[in-house]
Write an enzyme that holds these catalytic residues in place. Structure first.
Site, PDB file in Angstrom:
ATOM      1  N   HIS A  59      -4.106  13.996   0.320  1.00 51.82           N
ATOM      2  CA  HIS A  59      -4.478  12.934   2.061  1.00 51.82           C
ATOM      3  C   HIS A  59      -3.036  13.398   1.944  1.00 51.82           C
ATOM      4  CE1 HIS A  59      -5.346   9.785   4.164  1.00 51.82           C
ATOM      5  NE2 HIS A  59      -4.370   9.008   4.026  1.00 51.82           N
ATOM      6  N   ARG A  75       0.481  16.219  12.876  1.00 51.09           N
ATOM      7  CA  ARG A  75       1.350  17.085  13.372  1.00 51.09           C
ATOM      8  C   ARG A  75       1.315  18.536  13.487  1.00 51.09           C
ATOM      9  NH1 ARG A  75       2.858  12.190  10.543  1.00 51.09           N
ATOM     10  NH2 ARG A  75       2.649  13.767   8.883  1.00 51.09           N
ATOM     11  N   GLU A 107     -11.219   3.659   2.948  1.00 55.82           N
ATOM     12  CA  GLU A 107      -9.753   4.708   1.972  1.00 55.82           C
ATOM     13  C   GLU A 107     -10.350   4.199   0.296  1.00 55.82           C
ATOM     14  OE1 GLU A 107      -6.279   3.737   3.664  1.00 55.82           O
ATOM     15  OE2 GLU A 107      -5.822   5.260   4.880  1.00 55.82           O
ATOM     16  N   ASP A 159       0.730  -1.203  -0.112  1.00 52.43           N
ATOM     17  CA  ASP A 159      -0.091  -0.311   0.321  1.00 52.43           C
ATOM     18  C   ASP A 159       0.753   1.837   0.223  1.00 52.43           C
ATOM     19  OD1 ASP A 159      -2.015   1.758   0.262  1.00 52.43           O
ATOM     20  OD2 ASP A 159      -2.371   0.783   2.397  1.00 52.43           O
ATOM     21  N   TYR A 193       0.993   5.846  -0.475  1.00 49.07           N
ATOM     22  CA  TYR A 193       0.769   7.152   0.394  1.00 49.07           C
ATOM     23  C   TYR A 193       1.084   8.012  -0.911  1.00 49.07           C
ATOM     24  CZ  TYR A 193       0.096   9.569   4.722  1.00 49.07           C
ATOM     25  OH  TYR A 193       0.037  10.546   5.442  1.00 49.07           O
TER      26      TYR A 193
HETATM   27 CA    CA Z   1      -3.767   2.739   1.962  1.00 43.81          CA
END
Ligand code: CA
Length: 417
Positions: free
Chosen positions: A135, A144, A201, A128, A130
Site C-alpha cells: 500500500h 511522489r 481502506e 491508525d 500505515y
Molecule cells: Ca487508514
C-alpha cells in the site's frame, strides 16, 4: 495447538466463521434485551448474562449486563481466557448443563439473524498505522516518485497517526458523504463541497486489553499480553479532501467522519494457530522493534461493493499476512516514548494491500487513481464510492479444515446532508 477433533454438539456449518475454535466476544440487543455480552457458535449468539445465571463462570453477573465489554476485558486475560475455555467446554461436552437444562438452553441461544449487534467496546483512543509495504509503495508511486516510493523513515518505524474515536461505528450503519475543502487541479484556490473521491481502506484493528501507566513501555515480547483481540476495520477516506489538507501534519477531516468495525472481537488466543512468518525486515530495525518467531497472521480478507438495489461485487481479496510490521511492533513503537494505554483503545493496521492488483485494499489503488475504473456486474463503473453503495469486508482464517472468522463489517454511504 489446534485440536482438529474438537467438535460442538451444536451443529456448525464448516463454512461458518463461528466454529468452536473461535468463541469471540460481542454485545447484542433485541426486543427484550437492551445490551448483554455474548459469544457466538454457528448461527447462534450465546447470551453470557443468561448463562452466568447458572453460575458457570464464577463472575459477578452484572459484568455481562454492561453497555460495552470494557469492564470484562479489564478483568485480564486469566479471567477472559477462562470464560472462553469454559464456553468451549460447555459447547463440546455432550453432558454439559447447557445441553441438559432445556430452560437454560432456550434463554442462552438466540439466532444471530434475530439480534442486533452493538459496539463491543467504548473506544477511548484510536490510532491508525500505515504498515502495508505494498500500500505504501503504491501510494508513494502514485503521488511522489515510482523509483523512490517509500519515504526514508518507512522501513525504520511503523508510521502512524492519532485518529478520531467518536466516529467509529459498528457494522450495519450508514453515514452521509462528507463535505469539505478541496483544491481542483485546474484551480488556484480551494472550493467547498461534497467529497467526490470517497474511498475505503481495508484494515483490521486490535483492541487493547490491559492498561499501562504514563512512562511505561510495552516490549515486542510482552505486547501480546496487552492485545485482547481483533476486528475488521474500514477506514473510510475522503481522498480529495486529504490531498489538499494533509500537508504538513497528516490526515484530519479526510479520515475522521466515519470508520466501520465488525461487531465480534476475535481473541488473540483464537488467532494464535494461524500465525505465519512475516517479512524479512531489512535494513535491520532498532533493537526495540526486533522480534523472533512467526508473528504475522494468515487472515483472508475480501471486500465487496453493492450498488443500491444491486448485488455484491467482489472487488478485492487480500490477506493480513502481507503486513510489513506486526501488531506487536506497532504496540512497542506506540508506547516506546511512554504513551499510556487504556482498555478499549483501538489500533488499526493501515490499508492492507498485497502485491497483486486484485489484492489492493483501497479504490484509490484498485482503480489506480481513477485511470482504471472497476467494472461492476450491473454494467456500471467505479473510480470511488457512489452514494447508496454498501461496502462489506469479510475476513477469516482457515487451516486443516478449521475456520475462525470475523463475520462482516458493513457500511453504506448516504448522499451529502
Ligand atoms: Ca487508514
Amino acid at each position: 495447538m489446534l485440536n482438529k477433533n474438537l467438535k460442538s454438539w451444536i451443529e456448525v456449518n464448516p463454512k461458518s466463521d463461528f466454529s468452536i475454535h473461535n468463541i469471540p466476544f460481542g454485545i447484542y440487543s433485541d426486543k427484550t434485551v437492551k445490551h448483554h455480552a455474548c459469544s457466538a457458535i454457528g448461527d447462534y449468539i450465546i447470551d453470557l448474562y443468561e448463562l452466568e445465571s447458572a453460575d458457570v463462570f464464577d463472575l459477578q453477573r452484572g459484568i455481562f449486563e454492561e453497555k460495552t465489554l470494557n469492564s470484562f476485558i479489564a478483568l485480564g486475560k486469566t479471567v477472559t481466557n477462562s470464560v472462553r475455555q469454559k464456553l468451549i467446554e460447555l459447547l463440546s461436552d455432550e453432558n454439559s448443563i447447557l445441553k441438559r437444562d432445556e430452560a437454560l438452553y432456550k434463554r442462552v441461544f438466540k439466532k444471530q439473524s434475530e439480534v442486533q449487534m452493538l459496539m463491543p467496546v467504548h473506544v477511548g483512543d484510536y490510532t491508525d498505522f500505515y504498515s502495508s509495504i505494498d500500500h505504501a509503495t503504491n501510494v508513494g508511486t502514485m503521488f511522489r516518485d515510482p523509483n523512490n516510493a517509500l519515504l526514508p523513515n518507512w522501513k525504520h518505524l511503523p508510521v502512524g497517526y492519532h485518529g478520531r474515536a467518536s466516529s467509529i461505528r459498528v457494522s450495519g450503519h450508514s453515514f452521509h458523504r462528507p463535505k469539505g475543502q478541496q483544491k481542483p487541479a485546474d484551480s488556484e484556490l480551494p472550493v467547498f463541497g461534497a467529497c467526490k473521491n470517497l474511498d475505503i481502506e481495508l484494515e483490521t484493528a486490535f483492541i487493547i486489553g490491559k492498561q499501562t501507566d504514563m512512562g511505561e513501555s510495552v516490549s515486542v515480547e510482552k505486547a501480546d499480553e496487552y492485545i485482547f483481540g481483533m476486528v475488521l476495520f474500514n477506514d473510510w477516506s475522503a481522498r480529495d479532501i486529504q490531498t489538499w489538507e494533509y500537508v504538513p501534519l497528516g490526515p484530519f477531516l479526510a479520515k475522521n467522519f466515519a470508520s466501520t468495525i465488525s461487531p465480534w472481537i476475535v481473541t488473540l488466543e483464537a488467532l494464535e494457530p494461524f500465525r505465519v512468518k512475516g517479512y524479512m525486515q531489512e535494513p535491520k530495525l532498532l533493537p526495540y522493534l526486533q522480534y523472533n518467531g512467526d508473528k504475522n497472521i494468515d487472515i483472508k480478507l475480501d471486500v465487496y461493493l453493492r450498488p443500491q438495489n444491486g448485488t455484491d461485487n467482489l472487488i478485492c481479496s487480500s490477506n493480513y499476512k502481507y503486513m510489513y510490521y506486526t501488531m506487536e511492533q506497532q504496540l512497542a513503537h506506540h508506547t516506546v516514548n511512554g504513551c499510556n494505554l487504556n482498555v478499549g483503545d483501538m489500533m488499526a493496521s493501515g490499508t492492507i494491500s498485497g502485491h497483486e492488483p486484485h489484492e489492493y485494499g483501497s479504490l484509490l489503488e484498485l482503480a489506480w487513481r481513477g485511470t482504471k475504473p472497476i467494472k461492476l456486474n450491473d454494467g456500471t463503473e467505479r473510480k470511488f464510492v457512489n452514494d447508496h453503495d454498501t461496502i462489506t469486508i469479510k475476513g477469516y482464517c482457515e487451516k486443516d479444515g478449521v475456520r475462525v472468522g470475523f463475520g462482516e463489517c458493513v457500511g453504506t454511504v448516504l448522499p451529502v446532508k
